[in-house]
Design an enzyme around this catalytic site. Structure first.
Site, short mmCIF file in Angstrom:
data_model
loop_
_atom_site.label_atom_id
_atom_site.label_comp_id
_atom_site.label_asym_id
_atom_site.label_seq_id
_atom_site.Cartn_x
_atom_site.Cartn_y
_atom_site.Cartn_z
N GLU A 1 0.83 -1.20 0.00
CA GLU A 1 0.00 0.00 0.00
C GLU A 1 0.87 1.26 0.00
O GLU A 1 0.57 2.24 -0.70
CB GLU A 1 -0.92 0.00 1.22
N GLU B 1 -3.93 -10.38 3.74
CA GLU B 1 -4.97 -9.96 4.68
C GLU B 1 -6.06 -11.02 4.84
O GLU B 1 -6.59 -11.22 5.95
CB GLU B 1 -5.60 -8.65 4.21
#
Length: 264
Positions: free
Chosen positions: A118, A138
Site C-alpha cells: 500500500e 490480509e
C-alpha cells in the site's frame, strides 16, 4: 496496528540528502521494516516538511526488504470508531506521499507485502529488483487493507487480480510485477536503489511546475469525463507554458537545436 501517537519516532527512518534528492529509508530491518504507528507518523512528519531545495524523494527499505506490512505484534483491539479513525490516519499519511510537492520513487526489494505494498502504491514511480515479491495476506490473517490499497492498487493491476491476492494469498514475483503493473522498472540484483536515485536526479531536474502538473493534474484529468479532462489539460498547458522557468528551458532547447544545425 499499535496505538496512534502524536509524533513519529525519527529513528525509524534513515533520511539523507543527495543534492536535490531526499532518500527516506524505512529503518526497522530486524522486523523486515514492518509498519507500526511510529514509522507511519515519522513518514507523516517527513513528508510534511520537504525542504524547498528538494526536487524528488526516494523511499526504500533498510536491509533486505522494503516492508513486510503491518506489524501484527503491535496489533491492538479497537472498537469500530477507533478502527475507522486509525485507518484514516494511515490514509492521511499515504496521501501526503501521493500528493507530495515533488515526485516520490519507491525502490523495492524483498518483501513488498500488505501495508508495504500500500505504501509503495502511494509513490509515483516504483523500481523493483529481482528479490522483490508482492502479496496481500490480509485474507489469511482475517483483516482487510486499511492504508488505501483498495483504492490505489486496483488502478495499477485491476480489481480481479487484487481480489485473487487477498482471497488466495497469491504472491507475485518481481518479473510478474513488472509485467502486471506493480512496478514500472525491473533492475538487476541490488539495482533498485541505484536506479531509483538515477531517476530521481533526472526528474528533480525538470521544471517544478511540470512535475506539479504531472503529479496533481494528470491523475484528475485521467479520471474526469473526456470534455472536462480536455479543458483541464488546456488550462494546465497554458499555465505551464506561461511559467518563466518553462520559457527559459524552451529558449535553451531552441538555442541548442539551432547550434547543431548551424553550418560550419
Amino acid at each position: 496496528m499499535g496505538n496512534a501517537a502524536d509524533a513519529g519516532d525519527a529513528s525509524l527512518l534513515r533520511i539523507e540528502t543527495r543534492g536535490a534528492v531526499l532518500t527516506v529509508g524505512l529503518n526497522r530491518p530486524a522486523k523486515r521494516n514492518a509498519l507500526n504507528d511510529g514509522i507511519i507518523l515519522a513518514l507523516r512528519d517527513c513528508f510534511s516538511a520537504i525542504p524547498d531545495t528538494i526536487g524528488a524523494v526516494v523511499i526504500h527499505g533498510v536491509g533486505d526488504h522494503f516492508s513486510s506490512g503491518l506489524d501484527l505484534s503491535e496489533l491492538t483491539e479497537r472498537d469500530a470508531t477507533e478502527g475507522l479513525v486509525h485507518s484514516q490516519m494511515w490514509h492521511r499519511v499515504f496521501d501526503r506521499i501521493q500528493y507530495c510537492r515533488v515526485p516520490v520513487i519507491a525502490a523495492l526489494k524483498g518483501a513488498v507485502i500488505g501495508g508495504g505494498l500500500e505504501l509503495a502504491c502511494a509513490a509515483h514511480i516504483r523500481v523493483a529488483e529481482p528479490s522483490a515479491y508482492f502479496a496481500l495476506p490480509e485474507g489469511q490473517r482475517g483483516i482487510f487493507v486499511g492504508g488505501g490499497g483498495s483504492v490505489r492498487l486496483p488502478r495499477l493491476i485491476g480489481v480481479p487480480r487484487m481480489a485473487d491476492m487477498m482471497l488466495t494469498g497469491r504472491v507475485y514475483s518481481a518479473t510478474e510485477g513488472a509485467a502486471y503493473g506493480f512496478s514500472q522498472y525491473l533492475t538487476e540484483a541490488d539495482g533498485a536503489l541505484p536506479k531509483a536515485l538515477e531517476l530521481a536526479e533526472r526528474v528533480a531536474a525538470n521544471a517544478p511546475l511540470t512535475n506539479f502538473a504531472v503529479l496533481q493534474a494528470l491523475p484528475m484529468i485521467a479520471e474526469a469525463n473526456p470534455q472536462t479532462g480536455l479543458l483541464m489539460e488546456s488550462l494546465m498547458a497554458t499555465v505551464a507554458q506561461s511559467d518563466k522557468e518553462a520559457k527559459k528551458r524552451i529558449r535553451a532547447f531552441l538555442d541548442r537545436k539551432t547550434a547543431k544545425v548551424k553550418p560550419t
